[in-house]
Design a protein around this motif. Structure first.
Motif, PDB file in Angstrom:
ATOM      1  N   VAL A   8       0.864  -1.184   0.000  1.00  0.00           N
ATOM      2  CA  VAL A   8       0.000   0.000   0.000  1.00  0.00           C
ATOM      3  C   VAL A   8       0.898   1.229   0.000  1.00  0.00           C
ATOM      4  N   ALA A   9       0.993   1.874  -1.130  1.00  0.00           N
ATOM      5  CA  ALA A   9       1.950   2.969  -1.305  1.00  0.00           C
ATOM      6  C   ALA A   9       1.425   4.269  -0.702  1.00  0.00           C
ATOM      7  N   THR A  10       2.349   5.200  -0.491  1.00  0.00           N
ATOM      8  CA  THR A  10       2.003   6.544  -0.052  1.00  0.00           C
ATOM      9  C   THR A  10       3.004   7.534  -0.624  1.00  0.00           C
ATOM     10  N   PRO A  11       2.537   8.710  -1.037  1.00  0.00           N
ATOM     11  CA  PRO A  11       3.480   9.732  -1.536  1.00  0.00           C
ATOM     12  C   PRO A  11       4.431  10.223  -0.452  1.00  0.00           C
ATOM     13  N   GLU A  12       4.106   9.964   0.812  1.00  0.00           N
ATOM     14  CA  GLU A  12       5.027  10.328   1.887  1.00  0.00           C
ATOM     15  C   GLU A  12       6.340   9.568   1.777  1.00  0.00           C
ATOM     16  N   ARG A  13       6.320   8.415   1.121  1.00  0.00           N
ATOM     17  CA  ARG A  13       7.549   7.656   0.885  1.00  0.00           C
ATOM     18  C   ARG A  13       8.062   7.881  -0.543  1.00  0.00           C
ATOM     19  N   LYS A  14       7.547   8.913  -1.185  1.00  0.00           N
ATOM     20  CA  LYS A  14       7.956   9.331  -2.535  1.00  0.00           C
ATOM     21  C   LYS A  14       7.555   8.349  -3.626  1.00  0.00           C
ATOM     22  N   SER A  15       6.677   7.401  -3.315  1.00  0.00           N
ATOM     23  CA  SER A  15       6.211   6.444  -4.311  1.00  0.00           C
ATOM     24  C   SER A  15       5.355   7.136  -5.366  1.00  0.00           C
ATOM     25  N   THR A  16       5.379   6.614  -6.589  1.00  0.00           N
ATOM     26  CA  THR A  16       4.461   7.109  -7.620  1.00  0.00           C
ATOM     27  C   THR A  16       3.023   6.734  -7.303  1.00  0.00           C
ATOM     28  N   CYS A  17       2.827   5.730  -6.424  1.00  0.00           N
ATOM     29  CA  CYS A  17       1.487   5.252  -6.052  1.00  0.00           C
ATOM     30  C   CYS A  17       0.705   4.841  -7.294  1.00  0.00           C
ATOM     31  N   LYS A  18       1.386   4.169  -8.221  1.00  0.00           N
ATOM     32  CA  LYS A  18       0.770   3.907  -9.520  1.00  0.00           C
ATOM     33  C   LYS A  18      -0.489   3.055  -9.421  1.00  0.00           C
ATOM     34  N   ARG A  19      -0.481   2.056  -8.516  1.00  0.00           N
ATOM     35  CA  ARG A  19      -1.649   1.173  -8.435  1.00  0.00           C
ATOM     36  C   ARG A  19      -2.837   1.873  -7.769  1.00  0.00           C
ATOM     37  N   LEU A  20      -2.576   2.659  -6.738  1.00  0.00           N
ATOM     38  CA  LEU A  20      -3.672   3.402  -6.109  1.00  0.00           C
ATOM     39  C   LEU A  20      -4.174   4.514  -7.020  1.00  0.00           C
ATOM     40  N   ASN A  21      -3.288   5.139  -7.780  1.00  0.00           N
ATOM     41  CA  ASN A  21      -3.743   6.147  -8.741  1.00  0.00           C
ATOM     42  C   ASN A  21      -4.589   5.510  -9.838  1.00  0.00           C
ATOM     43  N   MET A  22      -4.237   4.288 -10.235  1.00  0.00           N
ATOM     44  CA  MET A  22      -5.058   3.561 -11.202  1.00  0.00           C
ATOM     45  C   MET A  22      -6.433   3.264 -10.602  1.00  0.00           C
ATOM     46  N   TYR A  23      -6.446   2.830  -9.349  1.00  0.00           N
ATOM     47  CA  TYR A  23      -7.711   2.558  -8.656  1.00  0.00           C
ATOM     48  C   TYR A  23      -8.584   3.807  -8.596  1.00  0.00           C
ATOM     49  N   LEU A  24      -7.978   4.937  -8.266  1.00  0.00           N
ATOM     50  CA  LEU A  24      -8.737   6.184  -8.227  1.00  0.00           C
ATOM     51  C   LEU A  24      -9.256   6.563  -9.608  1.00  0.00           C
ATOM     52  N   ARG A  25      -8.467   6.306 -10.635  1.00  0.00           N
ATOM     53  CA  ARG A  25      -8.949   6.566 -11.998  1.00  0.00           C
ATOM     54  C   ARG A  25     -10.204   5.749 -12.277  1.00  0.00           C
ATOM     55  N   TRP A  26     -10.165   4.469 -11.925  1.00  0.00           N
ATOM     56  CA  TRP A  26     -11.331   3.608 -12.142  1.00  0.00           C
ATOM     57  C   TRP A  26     -12.564   4.157 -11.430  1.00  0.00           C
ATOM     58  N   MET A  27     -12.389   4.572 -10.180  1.00  0.00           N
ATOM     59  CA  MET A  27     -13.526   4.954  -9.349  1.00  0.00           C
ATOM     60  C   MET A  27     -14.048   6.359  -9.654  1.00  0.00           C
ATOM     61  N   VAL A  28     -13.174   7.263 -10.087  1.00  0.00           N
ATOM     62  CA  VAL A  28     -13.531   8.682 -10.206  1.00  0.00           C
ATOM     63  C   VAL A  28     -13.884   9.091 -11.632  1.00  0.00           C
ATOM     64  N   ARG A  29     -13.076   8.673 -12.608  1.00  0.00           N
ATOM     65  CA  ARG A  29     -13.306   9.128 -13.984  1.00  0.00           C
ATOM     66  C   ARG A  29     -14.656   8.633 -14.510  1.00  0.00           C
ATOM     67  N   SER A  30     -15.269   9.464 -15.315  1.00  0.00           N
ATOM     68  CA  SER A  30     -16.555   9.098 -15.903  1.00  0.00           C
ATOM     69  C   SER A  30     -16.609   9.597 -17.337  1.00  0.00           C
ATOM     70  N   ASP A  31     -16.919   8.709 -18.264  1.00  0.00           N
ATOM     71  CA  ASP A  31     -17.162   9.105 -19.646  1.00  0.00           C
ATOM     72  C   ASP A  31     -18.155   8.113 -20.245  1.00  0.00           C
ATOM     73  N   ASN A  32     -18.347   8.164 -21.532  1.00  0.00           N
ATOM     74  CA  ASN A  32     -19.351   7.313 -22.176  1.00  0.00           C
ATOM     75  C   ASN A  32     -18.796   5.984 -22.668  1.00  0.00           C
ATOM     76  N   GLN A  33     -17.521   5.714 -22.387  1.00  0.00           N
ATOM     77  CA  GLN A  33     -16.892   4.509 -22.925  1.00  0.00           C
ATOM     78  C   GLN A  33     -17.067   3.292 -22.025  1.00  0.00           C
ATOM     79  N   GLY A  34     -17.291   3.514 -20.738  1.00  0.00           N
ATOM     80  CA  GLY A  34     -17.625   2.406 -19.849  1.00  0.00           C
ATOM     81  C   GLY A  34     -16.471   1.643 -19.258  1.00  0.00           C
TER      82      GLY A  34
END
Length: 260
Positions: A162-188
């Motif tokens: 479980v990454a955190t930017p406090e450890r300077k991680s890119t947090c790539k997997r959590l950022n991907m998760y947030l993209r899934w949950m937050v972004r909205s468009d018509n492509q599904g």
């Protein structure tokens, strides 16, 4: 940003917009870990399946999907009910689950945290909430990490998952998760279920493909790859679309993974 740099970025926009349209398609889902939460319809099932799929998303995508399906089957393909209603004896079914370095200890703690969390909250969005004026999700990722490891018996070994930017991680997997949950468009592809975080605040997941293509296109100039690299990349993508910069994750990842 000087005029020359701005002009160079804007020259990329038609090309990257075309690639977003090419890769942000429903047929993308089946071969990607996002297919795991797409198996569900209830908010909490999507959140839980998505969190596990994002956390386990390293290695070959075929293997990631297989292991996630295995884990969901162990939870009777009803992860929210399993996590919130299980008895101690029900957890024995998880004893054989392992993906790379993610083992039983990690799985059991994820289950414990989620059971505790959903006893007090309706949605995992609450764990990531940030001020509407915040520039990006940095504080939300820090908040989630601190909350996730707030239980008194948390295992230190699980912190590597479980990454955190406090450890300077890119947090790539959590950022991907947030993209899934937050972004909205018509492509599904992305769900757009979380409405209290803005797509404009998201940070682009900076995996190996995105990092490589981003550097080729001079969207990244920072020597190392860390949290500030992901911020730099996203800052440049905002020039192309201020409201939805992370849609270009589809373009950069798609170009990189397809070998273009």
């Amino acid at each position: 940003m000087n005029a020359k740099s701005l002009a160079r970025l804007l020259e990329l926009k038609p090309f990257l917009d075309e690639k977003v349209e090419q890769f942000n398609q429903p047929q993308f889902i089946a071969s990607d870990p996002v297919s795991i939460p797409h198996r569900f319809t209830r908010l909490q099932d999507i959140e839980i399946a998505g969190l596990f799929a994002a956390t386990l998303a390293w290695g070959q995508r075929v293997t990631i999907i297989r292991k996630c399906l295995e884990l969901m089957a162990m939870m009777d393909n009803a992860p929210y009910d399993f996590i919130t209603q299980h008895k101690t004896s029900d957890l024995r079914v998880l004893e054989t689950f392992k993906h790379r370095t993610f083992n039983l200890t990690d799985t059991l703690y994820f289950v414990e945290f989620l059971k505790w969390f959903y006893s007090q909250h309706n949605s995992l969005e609450d764990a990531f909430l940030i001020d509407q004026s915040a520039d990006n999700v940095h504080d939300g990722l820090v908040k989630f990490h601190q909350m996730f490891f707030s239980l008194p018996d948390h295992p230190d070994r699980t912190k590597k998952h479980v990454a955190t930017p406090e450890r300077k991680s890119t947090c790539k997997r959590l950022n991907m998760y947030l993209r899934w949950m937050v972004r909205s468009d018509n492509q599904g592809v992305d769900f757009g279920l979380w409405r209290r975080i803005s797509p404009a605040q998201l940070i682009c997941p900076c995996d190996v493909h995105v990092d490589r293509v981003g550097r080729k296109l001079k969207l990244i100039r920072r020597a190392q790859t860390d949290w500030l690299t992901a911020v730099e990349l996203t800052h440049n993508l905002r020039v192309l679309d201020k409201a939805d910069p992370v849609k270009y994750d589809f373009a950069l990842f798609g170009i990189g993974s397809s070998g273009e």
